[in-house]
Design a protein around this motif. Structure first.
Motif, PDB file in Angstrom:
ATOM      1  N   UNK A 243       0.837  -1.200   0.000  1.00 44.33           N
ATOM      2  CA  UNK A 243       0.000   0.000   0.000  1.00 44.33           C
ATOM      3  C   UNK A 243       0.875   1.255   0.000  1.00 44.33           C
ATOM      4  N   UNK A 244       0.214   2.372  -0.311  1.00 50.68           N
ATOM      5  CA  UNK A 244       0.926   3.660  -0.290  1.00 50.68           C
ATOM      6  C   UNK A 244       0.188   4.644   0.599  1.00 50.68           C
ATOM      7  N   UNK A 245       0.915   5.495   1.261  1.00 46.83           N
ATOM      8  CA  UNK A 245       0.312   6.570   2.053  1.00 46.83           C
ATOM      9  C   UNK A 245       0.434   7.845   1.221  1.00 46.83           C
ATOM     10  N   UNK A 246      -0.733   8.404   0.892  1.00 48.94           N
ATOM     11  CA  UNK A 246      -0.743   9.585   0.056  1.00 48.94           C
ATOM     12  C   UNK A 246      -1.159  10.781   0.888  1.00 48.94           C
ATOM     13  N   UNK A 247      -0.260  11.733   1.135  1.00 54.08           N
ATOM     14  CA  UNK A 247      -0.616  12.899   1.959  1.00 54.08           C
ATOM     15  C   UNK A 247      -0.204  14.156   1.215  1.00 54.08           C
ATOM     16  N   UNK A 248      -0.617  15.283   1.774  1.00 56.15           N
ATOM     17  CA  UNK A 248      -0.182  16.522   1.106  1.00 56.15           C
ATOM     18  C   UNK A 248       1.299  16.803   1.392  1.00 56.15           C
ATOM     19  N   UNK A 249       1.912  15.942   2.213  1.00 53.98           N
ATOM     20  CA  UNK A 249       3.355  16.073   2.461  1.00 53.98           C
ATOM     21  C   UNK A 249       4.124  14.990   1.699  1.00 53.98           C
ATOM     22  N   UNK A 250       3.498  14.449   0.663  1.00 56.18           N
ATOM     23  CA  UNK A 250       4.194  13.485  -0.187  1.00 56.18           C
ATOM     24  C   UNK A 250       3.570  12.100  -0.156  1.00 56.18           C
ATOM     25  N   UNK A 251       4.137  11.236  -0.984  1.00 58.63           N
ATOM     26  CA  UNK A 251       3.661   9.852  -1.096  1.00 58.63           C
ATOM     27  C   UNK A 251       4.733   8.943  -0.495  1.00 58.63           C
ATOM     28  N   UNK A 252       4.270   7.963   0.296  1.00 55.17           N
ATOM     29  CA  UNK A 252       5.205   7.059   0.988  1.00 55.17           C
ATOM     30  C   UNK A 252       4.743   5.626   0.783  1.00 55.17           C
ATOM     31  N   UNK A 253       5.657   4.740   0.377  1.00 54.67           N
ATOM     32  CA  UNK A 253       5.321   3.318   0.257  1.00 54.67           C
ATOM     33  C   UNK A 253       5.457   2.668   1.629  1.00 54.67           C
TER      34      UNK A 253
ATOM     35  N   UNK B 289       7.899  15.808   4.521  1.00 55.67           N
ATOM     36  CA  UNK B 289       8.338  14.745   5.430  1.00 55.67           C
ATOM     37  C   UNK B 289       7.254  14.492   6.471  1.00 55.67           C
ATOM     38  N   UNK B 290       7.335  13.328   7.114  1.00 59.73           N
ATOM     39  CA  UNK B 290       6.403  12.955   8.184  1.00 59.73           C
ATOM     40  C   UNK B 290       7.220  12.328   9.312  1.00 59.73           C
ATOM     41  N   UNK B 291       6.601  12.263  10.501  1.00 57.62           N
ATOM     42  CA  UNK B 291       7.229  11.541  11.610  1.00 57.62           C
ATOM     43  C   UNK B 291       6.403  10.284  11.867  1.00 57.62           C
ATOM     44  N   UNK B 292       7.061   9.168  12.108  1.00 58.97           N
ATOM     45  CA  UNK B 292       6.364   7.906  12.384  1.00 58.97           C
ATOM     46  C   UNK B 292       6.513   7.604  13.868  1.00 58.97           C
ATOM     47  N   UNK B 293       5.401   7.711  14.598  1.00 64.06           N
ATOM     48  CA  UNK B 293       5.489   7.574  16.055  1.00 64.06           C
ATOM     49  C   UNK B 293       4.858   6.279  16.550  1.00 64.06           C
ATOM     50  N   UNK B 294       5.360   5.810  17.676  1.00 61.34           N
ATOM     51  CA  UNK B 294       4.782   4.631  18.316  1.00 61.34           C
ATOM     52  C   UNK B 294       3.468   5.071  18.972  1.00 61.34           C
ATOM     53  N   UNK B 295       2.382   4.326  18.786  1.00 61.13           N
ATOM     54  CA  UNK B 295       1.123   4.775  19.382  1.00 61.13           C
ATOM     55  C   UNK B 295       1.167   4.786  20.909  1.00 61.13           C
ATOM     56  N   UNK B 296       0.479   5.770  21.473  1.00 66.30           N
ATOM     57  CA  UNK B 296       0.234   5.838  22.922  1.00 66.30           C
ATOM     58  C   UNK B 296      -1.237   6.215  23.040  1.00 66.30           C
ATOM     59  N   UNK B 297      -1.872   6.039  24.198  1.00 63.54           N
ATOM     60  CA  UNK B 297      -3.268   6.480  24.323  1.00 63.54           C
ATOM     61  C   UNK B 297      -3.426   7.967  24.008  1.00 63.54           C
ATOM     62  N   UNK B 298      -2.416   8.769  24.390  1.00 63.42           N
ATOM     63  CA  UNK B 298      -2.514  10.220  24.128  1.00 63.42           C
ATOM     64  C   UNK B 298      -2.554  10.489  22.614  1.00 63.42           C
ATOM     65  N   UNK B 299      -1.660   9.812  21.868  1.00 66.90           N
ATOM     66  CA  UNK B 299      -1.629  10.004  20.411  1.00 66.90           C
ATOM     67  C   UNK B 299      -2.873   9.400  19.761  1.00 66.90           C
ATOM     68  N   UNK B 300      -3.333   8.254  20.312  1.00 67.64           N
ATOM     69  CA  UNK B 300      -4.525   7.608  19.758  1.00 67.64           C
ATOM     70  C   UNK B 300      -5.730   8.542  19.880  1.00 67.64           C
TER      71      UNK B 300
END
Ligand code: SAH
Length: 314
Positions: free
Chosen positions: A32-42, A63-74
């Motif tokens: 799958x691909x992630x399509x955002x206004x900050x670019x496309x990421x496979x 660019x994007x940041x990939x974070x580990x989920x936490x309840x706060x982020x969820x």
């Protein structure tokens, strides 16, 4: 609850942080691909990347940041099916209900599961959360999410109307949290579910004073004591750079310069109006001199009968 590995793996839930106001969950599935206004990421390219990484888009435009989920982020990223509880309320309620590792807690309704995720993390594997939701589709969706987030052991979700049918446990829980439109109808049921061997607590979350009043009556009737009402407000502060205040002497000099400019303008205006006056006088004088000579010329041309001479050439 979520992956604790250092690196992102196939099937992981990742929180994609794009901006403060744009945070979204992403289930990693290569192909799958992630399509955002900050670019496309496979997705395939995100596998093996350490959690917390900043990733540039393929075209180098974002660019994007990939974070580990936490309840706060969820809570920031979850798909909303209902209104949800946010950090200020969750933290306050958790504290006042004394929810801690090992606690047994009831919540109703489940809604979008914002409170559930935080409570599941707090009570941990030695505690338990019984969550109730009467909207079937919402209950199923929440059950799916709890399961894929690894919360099956900690949370039991039941599809039911707690105001009519009550809860599934008796004399068991340390605290009850009700986020329902009519919590007063569930108060007697909550009393049965609360354990009797020690002091226990209930929190009813309502946005309207009329709901609060009805709940307080129901709590009093059921024999609850030390009933209080709170409103939680969170106020983020925005930090701006403000220039330093000018000194008194700077302001004094500015005032003097202003005064000097005003005086110079006044003098200019006086000089202008004088020179306009002189010009007008000069023009008037010239006009009257011209008038006089014209009159004279006219008189020379006119004879005694008032008729003009017509000079006839022979
Ligand atoms: N606290 C939740 C939001 C709850 S919204 C969160 O943080 O995400 C309120 C939920 O209560 C809704 O989903 C609604 O369907 C459910 N509800 C309303 N009345 C109910 C009842 N009598 N029994 C069970 N659930 C109920």
């Amino acid at each position: 609850m979520w992956s604790t590995a250092r690196e992102i793996a196939e099937g992981d839930l990742v929180i994609v942080w794009m901006t403060r106001d744009l945070v979204q969950p992403l289930a990693i599935s290569s192909g799958k691909e992630l399509n955002t206004r900050f670019g496309v990421y496979r997705h395939a390219e995100l596998i093996g990347v350490p959690y917390g990484s900043k990733i540039g888009s393929r075209n180098g435009k974002g660019f994007i940041h990939l974070l580990r989920p936490t309840p706060e982020l969820w809570t920031l990223a979850l798909p909303h099916r209902t209104q949800i509880l946010y950090l200020a309320d969750i933290a306050f309620i958790t504290s006042w209900l004394d929810i801690k590792p090992g606690s047994h807690v009831i919540e109703a309704g489940t809604g979008s599961g914002s409170f559930s995720h935080s409570t599941a993390r707090t009570v941990g594997p030695t505690g338990h959360l019984w969550s109730y939701e009467f909207h079937e589709a919402r209950a199923n969706k929440a059950r799916e999410e709890f399961s894929s987030h690894g919360m099956d052991e900690i949370v039991t979700l039941t599809h039911r109307n707690v105001c009519k049918e009550g809860f599934t446990v008796v004399d068991t829980v340390d605290s009850v949290f009700l986020d329902l439109p009519a919590p007063w109808d569930a108060v007697e049921h909550a009393k049965k579910a609360l354990r009797k061997d020690r002091a226990t607590r209930i929190c009813c979350f309502s946005p309207c004073m009329e709901q609060v009043q009805r709940t307080i009556i129901a709590l009093n009737d059921a024999g609850f004591t030390e009933i209080t009402m709170y409103e939680t407000l969170i106020r983020p502060h925005q930090v701006d750079v403000t220039p330093p205040l000018p000194t008194v002497s700077t302001i004094g000099n500015q005032l003097k310069e202003m005064e000097a400019r005003r005086e110079a303008k006044r003098l200019r205006q006086i000089a202008n109006s004088r020179s306009r006056g002189d010009k007008r006088k000069r023009e008037e004088t010239e006009d009257s001199a011209e008038d006089q000579s014209a009159e004279k010329r006219h008189a020379d041309e006119v004879d005694g009968s008032g008729k003009r001479h017509v000079e006839q050439t022979p």
